[in-house]
Design a protein around this motif. Structure first.
Motif, PDB file in Angstrom:
ATOM      1  N   ALA A 116       0.857  -1.181   0.000  1.00 38.00           N
ATOM      2  CA  ALA A 116       0.000   0.000   0.000  1.00 38.00           C
ATOM      3  C   ALA A 116       0.895   1.233   0.000  1.00 38.00           C
ATOM      4  O   ALA A 116       1.905   1.263   0.711  1.00 38.00           O
ATOM      5  CB  ALA A 116      -0.924   0.008   1.215  1.00 38.00           C
ATOM      6  N   MET A 117       0.521   2.221  -0.794  1.00 42.14           N
ATOM      7  CA  MET A 117       1.335   3.441  -0.895  1.00 42.14           C
ATOM      8  C   MET A 117       0.435   4.645  -1.112  1.00 42.14           C
ATOM      9  O   MET A 117      -0.554   4.571  -1.859  1.00 42.14           O
ATOM     10  CB  MET A 117       2.342   3.334  -2.034  1.00 42.14           C
ATOM     11  N   ALA A 118       0.798   5.733  -0.456  1.00 40.63           N
ATOM     12  CA  ALA A 118       0.130   7.015  -0.662  1.00 40.63           C
ATOM     13  C   ALA A 118       1.189   8.037  -1.045  1.00 40.63           C
ATOM     14  O   ALA A 118       2.214   8.168  -0.364  1.00 40.63           O
ATOM     15  CB  ALA A 118      -0.593   7.453   0.605  1.00 40.63           C
ATOM     16  N   THR A 119       0.968   8.750  -2.148  1.00 40.93           N
ATOM     17  CA  THR A 119       1.907   9.761  -2.635  1.00 40.93           C
ATOM     18  C   THR A 119       1.192  11.102  -2.708  1.00 40.93           C
ATOM     19  O   THR A 119       0.119  11.212  -3.310  1.00 40.93           O
ATOM     20  CB  THR A 119       2.448   9.390  -4.025  1.00 40.93           C
ATOM     21  N   TRP A 120       1.822  12.118  -2.109  1.00 44.80           N
ATOM     22  CA  TRP A 120       1.224  13.455  -2.055  1.00 44.80           C
ATOM     23  C   TRP A 120       2.226  14.454  -2.609  1.00 44.80           C
ATOM     24  O   TRP A 120       3.262  14.699  -2.013  1.00 44.80           O
ATOM     25  CB  TRP A 120       0.861  13.818  -0.613  1.00 44.80           C
ATOM     26  N   GLN A 121       1.900  15.012  -3.772  1.00 47.73           N
ATOM     27  CA  GLN A 121       2.730  16.039  -4.399  1.00 47.73           C
ATOM     28  C   GLN A 121       2.266  17.397  -3.873  1.00 47.73           C
ATOM     29  O   GLN A 121       1.399  18.051  -4.453  1.00 47.73           O
ATOM     30  CB  GLN A 121       2.609  15.966  -5.924  1.00 47.73           C
ATOM     31  N   MET A 122       2.852  17.823  -2.758  1.00 44.51           N
ATOM     32  CA  MET A 122       2.383  19.040  -2.104  1.00 44.51           C
ATOM     33  C   MET A 122       2.674  20.273  -2.946  1.00 44.51           C
ATOM     34  O   MET A 122       1.880  21.207  -2.996  1.00 44.51           O
ATOM     35  CB  MET A 122       3.043  19.172  -0.732  1.00 44.51           C
ATOM     36  N   SER A 123       3.823  20.298  -3.599  1.00 41.63           N
ATOM     37  CA  SER A 123       4.197  21.413  -4.466  1.00 41.63           C
ATOM     38  C   SER A 123       5.337  20.932  -5.358  1.00 41.63           C
ATOM     39  O   SER A 123       5.768  19.782  -5.265  1.00 41.63           O
ATOM     40  CB  SER A 123       4.648  22.627  -3.634  1.00 41.63           C
ATOM     41  N   ARG A 124       5.821  21.806  -6.205  1.00 44.89           N
ATOM     42  CA  ARG A 124       6.953  21.433  -7.055  1.00 44.89           C
ATOM     43  C   ARG A 124       8.216  21.194  -6.236  1.00 44.89           C
ATOM     44  O   ARG A 124       9.120  20.491  -6.679  1.00 44.89           O
ATOM     45  CB  ARG A 124       7.211  22.531  -8.087  1.00 44.89           C
ATOM     46  N   LYS A 125       8.267  21.758  -5.054  1.00 52.19           N
ATOM     47  CA  LYS A 125       9.462  21.636  -4.227  1.00 52.19           C
ATOM     48  C   LYS A 125       9.369  20.537  -3.170  1.00 52.19           C
ATOM     49  O   LYS A 125      10.383  20.203  -2.557  1.00 52.19           O
ATOM     50  CB  LYS A 125       9.751  22.973  -3.533  1.00 52.19           C
ATOM     51  N   LEU A 126       8.182  19.991  -2.951  1.00 55.11           N
ATOM     52  CA  LEU A 126       8.026  19.033  -1.867  1.00 55.11           C
ATOM     53  C   LEU A 126       7.017  17.949  -2.239  1.00 55.11           C
ATOM     54  O   LEU A 126       5.912  18.254  -2.685  1.00 55.11           O
ATOM     55  CB  LEU A 126       7.551  19.755  -0.597  1.00 55.11           C
ATOM     56  N   SER A 127       7.414  16.694  -2.031  1.00 57.61           N
ATOM     57  CA  SER A 127       6.502  15.567  -2.192  1.00 57.61           C
ATOM     58  C   SER A 127       6.756  14.566  -1.079  1.00 57.61           C
ATOM     59  O   SER A 127       7.882  14.398  -0.606  1.00 57.61           O
ATOM     60  CB  SER A 127       6.680  14.889  -3.561  1.00 57.61           C
ATOM     61  N   LEU A 128       5.675  13.907  -0.642  1.00 56.03           N
ATOM     62  CA  LEU A 128       5.742  12.943   0.449  1.00 56.03           C
ATOM     63  C   LEU A 128       5.139  11.620  -0.006  1.00 56.03           C
ATOM     64  O   LEU A 128       4.216  11.589  -0.826  1.00 56.03           O
ATOM     65  CB  LEU A 128       4.966  13.459   1.670  1.00 56.03           C
ATOM     66  N   ALA A 129       5.670  10.524   0.540  1.00 55.66           N
ATOM     67  CA  ALA A 129       5.131   9.207   0.245  1.00 55.66           C
ATOM     68  C   ALA A 129       5.232   8.344   1.491  1.00 55.66           C
ATOM     69  O   ALA A 129       6.220   8.403   2.221  1.00 55.66           O
ATOM     70  CB  ALA A 129       5.879   8.547  -0.913  1.00 55.66           C
ATOM     71  N   ALA A 130       4.195   7.568   1.729  1.00 56.59           N
ATOM     72  CA  ALA A 130       4.181   6.601   2.829  1.00 56.59           C
ATOM     73  C   ALA A 130       3.807   5.243   2.249  1.00 56.59           C
ATOM     74  O   ALA A 130       2.930   5.152   1.371  1.00 56.59           O
ATOM     75  CB  ALA A 130       3.183   7.011   3.904  1.00 56.59           C
ATOM     76  N   ASP A 131       4.478   4.173   2.715  1.00 55.97           N
ATOM     77  CA  ASP A 131       4.207   2.870   2.133  1.00 55.97           C
ATOM     78  C   ASP A 131       4.340   1.761   3.165  1.00 55.97           C
ATOM     79  O   ASP A 131       5.031   1.906   4.184  1.00 55.97           O
ATOM     80  CB  ASP A 131       5.161   2.598   0.958  1.00 55.97           C
TER      81      ASP A 131
END
Length: 437
Positions: free
Chosen positions: A249-264
């Motif tokens: 399971a994975m969640a990817t969040w592209q918060m902005s062009r400078k920051l992205s987060l992923a949890a898996d």
């Protein structure tokens, strides 16, 4: 040889009475040299391993012809990929212990693909890799077909014989195919809502010498509730063993062009990735669970930082895997400098790693350098450290040709002084053919 490939492609197409709008030809010649371990020729206690020098000469050829004009099939495509090798010194492990000839080779891909009935049906026939659903990159001699149904429904299926490694006995534990057997098949049913939802259910099975080698049920899901948020999930369940072979399971969040987060999160039971009758399943870990995430920062143009951490849960205890990597283009996109730190700890052993790498493009010339150092928590063959260095130089010769040389050396717990080299000549070219009317 490489120039004749284009002529060979033309002859293949001419023999079928067809004409391709695009033909891509690739050829890679590699000469490598290194030392490999061998079991001792005698049972002498004083001699535990032997080192042999191997110098293989390899040729990799591939041909892709697309948009082959014909009156029956739309988007007709031909793919061919093969390789051949010559052993100039001792034989490598890869050809197999029973391989006595200096020559070797195999066919990786050889299939035709096309659409029928106004693209409602896609068929691929020949030697191929099947990736749909829970097929696990099955290397197959057979057929794969996909049907597009109304209401965004789809159904696909495949059947054939798993490809055995060229130099291994068919149906033995030495084969590199993830699925072993005389026959294998499966399929997937899916529903797609373009832009934000896709779900699928898949089935895979294999028969080896009259007995089930695999019988799995899988499911996959992708949801995009927000433009910047994507959720993915996959499960593969062994019906015969009544156990979960894999779950992610994975969640990817592209918060902005400078920051992205992923949890898996991932769950893995390695013995279920082997044939049911494989003796190697006895030596695999019972199960593995990993949970963690990734953060990617791009604070300014030309700078990237990645932080990755996973907690490792195994039957013997808990481990940790943490990485920090940074890449900088200080002067231009043609200059790259970076570093990486990693700490890995598990129940068997662990290590700390430091890495420096860089690259520079100077017109047609490209140079890279990679330095790696390891410090082991527990001694390996009485040693705690390992140092490796790799340098490459590539030059664009023009006309689709590119030459590259690389050298790697260092000291490891297995070899006190190690040196490997590789020389490579690559040819890549795309031919566009347009019929004048």
């Amino acid at each position: 040889m490489r120039i004749r490939l284009a002529a060979a492609a033309a002859l293949v197409l001419a023999s079928t009475g067809a004409r391709a709008d695009t033909v891509e030809v690739s050829s890679t010649t590699m000469l490598m040299g290194r030392q490999e371990f061998r079991l001792p020729a005698s049972t002498s206690v004083s001699q535990t391993v032997e080192l042999r020098t191997v110098v293989p000469l390899l040729e990799l050829l591939s041909l892709s012809a697309r948009d082959i004009q014909n009156p029956v099939v739309e988007n007709l495509q031909l793919e061919l990929s093969t390789w051949g090798g010559l052993e100039l010194a001792d034989h490598r492990w890869q050809p197999g212990l029973g391989q006595s000839s200096d020559f070797s080779g195999d066919l990786d891909l050889a299939y035709v693909r096309g659409d029928l009935f106004s693209r409602a049906l896609t068929v691929r026939l020949g030697r191929q890799h099947v990736v749909e659903g829970n097929a696990r990159m099955l290397h197959l001699d057979g057929v794969d077909a996909a049907v597009r149904l109304p209401a965004n429904l789809g159904i696909s299926g495949y059947f054939g014989k798993p490809v055995a490694s060229r130099f291994d006995a068919v149906g033995t534990d030495r084969t590199t195919n993830p699925t072993r057997g005389d026959y294998a098949g499966g399929g997937r049913v899916s529903y797609l809502l373009p832009g934000w939802f896709e779900a699928g259910a898949s089935f895979a099975w294999a028969v080896d010498h009259g007995e089930l080698s695999r019988q799995d049920l899988g499911g996959d899901l992708r949801i995009t509730p927000l433009r910047a948020l994507t959720l993915n999930g996959f499960v593969d369940y062994s019906l015969y063993e009544a156990r979960l072979a894999e779950g992610t399971a994975m969640a990817t969040w592209q918060m902005s062009r400078k920051l992205s987060l992923a949890a898996d999160y991932s769950h893995l039971e390695p013995d279920l990735f082997l044939p049911r009758d494989s003796i190697l399943a006895v030596f695999s870990n019972g199960k593995q669970d990993n949970v963690g995430g990734t953060i990617h920062l791009a604070p300014c143009l030309g700078v990237g930082v990645d932080g990755i951490y996973h907690a490792l849960f195994e039957p013997g205890g808990t481990g940790h895997d943490a990485r920090l990597k940074g890449t900088v283009h200080p002067y231009s996109p043609y200059t790259t400098v970076g570093g990486e730190l990693r700490y890995l700890h598990n129940t068997d052993n662990g290590y700390s790693e430091a890495r420096l790498f860089g690259g520079q493009e100077l017109g047609r010339l490209a140079l890279t350098l990679d330095l790696q150092g390891f410090y082991f928590e527990q001694r390996v063959n009485g040693e705690r450290t390992s140092l490796l260095a790799t340098a490459t130089a590539g030059y664009d010769l023009g006309g689709g040709f590119r030459a590259q040389v690389s050298a790697a050396g260092g000291a490891t717990p297995f070899v006190s002084d190690q040196l490997e080299f590789m020389a490579k000549l690559v040819y890549n070219q795309t031919y566009h053919v347009r019929e004048v009317r």
